[in-house]
Design an enzyme around this catalytic site. Structure first.
Site, PDB file in Angstrom:
ATOM      1  N   GLY A 100      39.175  44.620  48.191  1.00 45.34           N
ATOM      2  CA  GLY A 100      38.782  45.624  47.216  1.00 45.34           C
ATOM      3  C   GLY A 100      39.460  46.950  47.501  1.00 45.34           C
ATOM      4  N   ARG A 101      38.881  48.028  46.993  1.00 38.89           N
ATOM      5  CA  ARG A 101      39.481  49.347  47.169  1.00 38.89           C
ATOM      6  C   ARG A 101      39.066  50.018  48.475  1.00 38.89           C
ATOM      7  NH1 ARG A 101      37.564  51.959  41.821  1.00 38.89           N
ATOM      8  NH2 ARG A 101      38.066  53.882  42.957  1.00 38.89           N
ATOM      9  N   GLU A 104      41.515  50.783  51.507  1.00 39.30           N
ATOM     10  CA  GLU A 104      42.500  51.832  51.267  1.00 39.30           C
ATOM     11  C   GLU A 104      42.082  53.155  51.911  1.00 39.30           C
ATOM     12  OE1 GLU A 104      44.867  52.942  47.318  1.00 39.30           O
ATOM     13  OE2 GLU A 104      42.766  53.576  47.211  1.00 39.30           O
ATOM     14  N   CYS A 130      42.249  39.470  50.949  1.00 37.52           N
ATOM     15  CA  CYS A 130      42.792  40.316  49.902  1.00 37.52           C
ATOM     16  C   CYS A 130      43.347  41.624  50.478  1.00 37.52           C
ATOM     17  CB  CYS A 130      41.708  40.575  48.852  1.00 37.52           C
ATOM     18  SG  CYS A 130      42.318  41.027  47.218  1.00 37.52           S
ATOM     19  N   HIS A 131      42.807  42.779  50.057  1.00 34.96           N
ATOM     20  CA  HIS A 131      43.288  44.075  50.533  1.00 34.96           C
ATOM     21  C   HIS A 131      42.789  44.417  51.940  1.00 34.96           C
ATOM     22  CE1 HIS A 131      44.156  44.456  46.256  1.00 34.96           C
ATOM     23  NE2 HIS A 131      44.932  45.490  46.539  1.00 34.96           N
ATOM     24  N   TYR A 150      46.440  39.842  49.523  1.00 29.19           N
ATOM     25  CA  TYR A 150      46.794  39.964  48.112  1.00 29.19           C
ATOM     26  C   TYR A 150      48.282  40.289  48.050  1.00 29.19           C
ATOM     27  CZ  TYR A 150      46.559  41.148  43.202  1.00 29.19           C
ATOM     28  OH  TYR A 150      46.747  41.161  41.841  1.00 29.19           O
TER      29      TYR A 150
END
Length: 206
Positions: A100-101, A104, A130-131, A150
């Site tokens: 997800g975000r 980050e 993923c992320h 990802y």
């Protein structure tokens, strides 16, 4: 009709797992691993920097609908069950990083990076999806390692000295203590490989 009943063998081998989450972590990649690992008897502490037990993070649902990248929709409010300030890496057997975000901005927190490095140095199982690879790359633990993520995170894996492994969206990749996957469709494979690293064996009776 008789159904087989899954049983976890060796209940004394239950593990204590740290899960690093943050606002707008991917919904499935947060909720599903958390509940699945609890279901088979492991302890999971879901924590977020700056937040305490009982507070929540917002999640986001990332879906694959034929566009050039994933779409994003509001998810659930996910309740944290442990205080980030109390976390010590030595108290845990494994680390889990949803995508997800959240990764980050979590990678900007030096305490988070220190935790990731501690798990890597101790060669404890690390599962990232993923992320989540963004956090591993920022912590500097991918040098010389192979890693799925990802696809848009492939440059970060390579810049961190890792080998990006392109696997189908529903598959996982294992390199020693590290199990990674490209996105939530890989949950069955990714979680199965993580359980193997944890030493969890599930059998079916009947």
């Amino acid at each position: 009709m008789r159904f087989s009943r899954p049983v976890q063998e060796f209940p004394m081998s239950a593990k204590k797992i740290l899960m690093l989450v943050g606002d707008y972590a991917e919904d499935y990649e947060t909720m599903v691993p958390f509940q699945a690992l609890l279901m088979v008897g492991h302890t999971v502490h879901a924590v977020c920097p700056g937040k305490q037990t009982g507070q929540s993070v917002r999640t986001a649902i990332h879906d694959f609908e034929g566009d050039q990248t994933y779409s994003e929709k509001p998810g659930h409010n996910f309740a944290l069950n442990f205080d980030f300030a109390q976390v010590r890496a030595e108290d845990y057997d494994a680390l889990l990083v949803p995508g997800g975000r959240a990764p980050e901005y979590l990678r900007l927190d030096e305490r988070v990076l220190e935790l990731v490095r501690n798990f890597a140095t101790a060669n404890k199982p690390i599962a990232a999806v993923c992320h989540g690879a963004q956090l591993l790359a920022a912590a500097g633990v991918l040098a010389g390692r192979s890693c799925s993520a990802y696809p848009a995170c492939a440059p970060e894996v390579r810049l961190a000295g890792g080998e990006y492994v392109d696997v189908p969206l529903d598959q996982a990749h294992v390199d020693g203590n590290l199990v990674t996957a490209p996105a939530w469709p890989a949950h069955p494979a990714w979680l199965a490989r993580f359980l193997e690293l944890l030493g969890t064996r599930i059998v079916h009776e009947g």
